[in-house]
Design a protein around this motif. Structure first.
Motif, PDB file in Angstrom:
ATOM      1  N   LEU A   3      29.444  55.586  44.229  1.00 54.25           N
ATOM      2  CA  LEU A   3      30.404  55.473  43.223  1.00 54.25           C
ATOM      3  C   LEU A   3      31.426  56.499  43.383  1.00 54.25           C
ATOM      4  O   LEU A   3      32.800  56.350  42.961  1.00 54.25           O
ATOM      5  CB  LEU A   3      29.860  55.526  41.748  1.00 54.25           C
ATOM      6  N   ILE A   6      33.827  55.701  46.194  1.00 53.11           N
ATOM      7  CA  ILE A   6      34.685  54.826  45.674  1.00 53.11           C
ATOM      8  C   ILE A   6      35.855  55.234  44.673  1.00 53.11           C
ATOM      9  O   ILE A   6      37.069  54.874  44.784  1.00 53.11           O
ATOM     10  CB  ILE A   6      33.926  53.531  44.748  1.00 53.11           C
ATOM     11  N   GLU A  10      40.029  55.342  45.321  1.00 60.40           N
ATOM     12  CA  GLU A  10      40.933  54.803  44.340  1.00 60.40           C
ATOM     13  C   GLU A  10      41.975  55.792  43.796  1.00 60.40           C
ATOM     14  O   GLU A  10      43.106  55.501  43.763  1.00 60.40           O
ATOM     15  CB  GLU A  10      40.270  54.327  42.965  1.00 60.40           C
ATOM     16  N   GLU A 143      24.292  52.712  46.776  1.00 59.88           N
ATOM     17  CA  GLU A 143      25.567  52.212  47.246  1.00 59.88           C
ATOM     18  C   GLU A 143      26.041  50.910  46.975  1.00 59.88           C
ATOM     19  O   GLU A 143      25.341  50.075  46.503  1.00 59.88           O
ATOM     20  CB  GLU A 143      25.237  52.092  48.881  1.00 59.88           C
ATOM     21  N   GLN A 144      27.337  50.568  47.240  1.00 56.91           N
ATOM     22  CA  GLN A 144      27.791  49.250  46.767  1.00 56.91           C
ATOM     23  C   GLN A 144      28.944  48.790  48.143  1.00 56.91           C
ATOM     24  O   GLN A 144      29.294  49.537  48.685  1.00 56.91           O
ATOM     25  CB  GLN A 144      28.739  49.224  45.663  1.00 56.91           C
ATOM     26  N   TYR A 146      32.093  48.049  48.950  1.00 53.54           N
ATOM     27  CA  TYR A 146      33.498  48.140  48.340  1.00 53.54           C
ATOM     28  C   TYR A 146      34.522  47.155  49.080  1.00 53.54           C
ATOM     29  O   TYR A 146      35.534  46.906  48.443  1.00 53.54           O
ATOM     30  CB  TYR A 146      33.740  49.524  48.747  1.00 53.54           C
ATOM     31  N   THR A 201      30.693  42.851  44.327  1.00 53.97           N
ATOM     32  CA  THR A 201      31.276  44.529  44.019  1.00 53.97           C
ATOM     33  C   THR A 201      32.235  44.661  44.767  1.00 53.97           C
ATOM     34  O   THR A 201      33.066  45.772  44.695  1.00 53.97           O
ATOM     35  CB  THR A 201      30.140  45.383  44.568  1.00 53.97           C
ATOM     36  N   ALA A 202      32.773  43.861  45.762  1.00 56.59           N
ATOM     37  CA  ALA A 202      34.167  44.199  46.491  1.00 56.59           C
ATOM     38  C   ALA A 202      35.075  44.385  45.683  1.00 56.59           C
ATOM     39  O   ALA A 202      35.461  43.788  44.694  1.00 56.59           O
ATOM     40  CB  ALA A 202      34.048  43.160  47.547  1.00 56.59           C
ATOM     41  N   LYS A 203      36.013  45.465  46.018  1.00 53.36           N
ATOM     42  CA  LYS A 203      37.332  45.916  45.440  1.00 53.36           C
ATOM     43  C   LYS A 203      38.570  45.684  46.416  1.00 53.36           C
ATOM     44  O   LYS A 203      39.569  46.127  45.923  1.00 53.36           O
ATOM     45  CB  LYS A 203      37.240  47.154  44.926  1.00 53.36           C
TER      46      LYS A 203
END
Length: 353
Positions: A3, A6, A10, A143-144, A146, A201-203
């Motif tokens: 996080l 990420i 951003e 983890e995610q 992204y 979870t993808a951005k």
């Protein structure tokens, strides 16, 4: 990515970051060899894939790996959906065979080419399944996912028909070439959509297309940009990452109009001039020479990285708008001590900001 990473991505896209991130495109050209595994084991064994991605995160905690936990079998995803034959090797990337190299009969062949379904055709269903399998292990590491990725329509078409034949085809038979590129563009969009459905979870999306960089500035504007812009416009809620490390800069002035947020570009273009051509908005992700990381001189890596960042700050007036990376993905054979030296150079500069 975790996080904090990420959030840093951003903030950097918003020109609000207090430090320059180190961000590497990391995939199978580098990961399995670095971790001591064969390519086939990395592709086919989920335990190897998971453990190797854990290892690079542990070894380089200050680096952001893009896209992170990337399920890819070399370049095979989209072309295999169109039926391109493949060869796999223990010690190198898979090889794709084109559907044809017959320029005279290409129009008839491509006219009947069926648009693949990512959930059924080629390697894509296996990749979607692997995405589902690894996510619990990844999330256990904090983890995610992204980002999801696709090769761009020109790169996909170049594997169906070879680069040289594609470029000739576009010049001598533009209507038939448009029919092929219409299908590869639709395939790219469908493949991204299938992954986004699979990964909640993808951005961000990343599109990788070196072949569209082969065109002159005028030809890029008329022949390439409409397809690339269409893909990015199809995902308005996502961040848009674009990789093109071909040596020309024909796409640079059009990045903002294409909808690109972050651009990974070649080390062959000077970073200050790249900033000028790309405008103020797009984040530049580059551009240390990738092969520098395969050598035996961490000091050269440190000094080169420092010079690139200083040149960027001098040209831009601040550190904003930069993700320090290699000018392309991490290469096969990149060594830990050299990657550490790059990270240390950025760490030392960040301490002065």
């Amino acid at each position: 990515m975790n996080l904090d990473q990420i959030r840093l991505m951003e903030e950097t896209i918003g020109h609000r970051n207090s430090k320059i991130p180190v961000a590497f495109i990391a995939d199978s050209p580098w990961i399995p060899g670095y971790c001591g595994h064969t390519f086939v084991d990395y592709y086919a064994r989920n335990d190897v894939f998971v453990n190797d991605n854990k290892k690079i995160i542990k070894d380089f905690p200050e680096a952001v790996f893009i896209p992170g936990w990337w399920v890819e079998y070399g370049m095979t995803a989209e072309p295999s959906g169109f039926g391109c034959p493949m060869c796999f090797f223990d010690d190198n990337l898979p090889h794709l065979h084109p559907l044809t190299e017959d320029l005279d009969n290409a129009e008839a062949i491509f006219k009947d080419l069926r648009l693949p379904d990512p959930k059924r055709d080629g390697m894509m269903p296996f990749m979607l399944n692997q995405q589902r399998l690894y996510q619990p292990a990844m999330e256990a590491e904090g983890e995610q996912v992204y980002m999801v990725c696709a090769r761009g329509p020109f790169t996909v078409a170049s594997h169906i028909f070879t680069v040289t034949q594609l470029l000739m085809f576009m010049m001598i038979n533009p209507e038939a070439a448009d029919s092929l590129l219409r299908k590869t563009t639709d395939c790219v969009k469908l493949w991204l959509e299938a992954q986004l459905e699979n990964v909640k979870t993808a951005k961000a999306i990343m599109v990788l297309d070196d072949v569209c960089g082969y065109f002159s500035p005028d030809d890029f504007t008329t022949l390439c940009m409409p397809y690339m812009k269409e893909i990015f416009d199809s995902f308005p809620e996502m961040r848009h990452y674009f990789h093109n490390d071909f040596t020309s800069n024909s796409c640079y002035p059009h990045l903002t109009e294409m909808g690109v947020d972050v651009f990974n570009f070649t080390h062959m273009q000077e970073i200050g001039e790249s900033r000028r051509l790309a405008g103020d908005k797009v984040i530049l992700m580059g551009n240390v020479p990738p092969m520098l990381l395969t050598g035996n001189d961490p000091k050269t890596v440190y000094d080169t990285t420092t010079e690139i960042v200083r040149n960027y700050i001098a040209a831009n007036g601040s550190h904003h708008g930069l993700m320090l990376s290699t000018g392309g993905g991490l290469p096969m054979g990149a060594k830990k001590e050299n990657i550490d030296a790059l990270i240390a150079a950025v760490r030392d500069i960040n301490a002065t900001l």
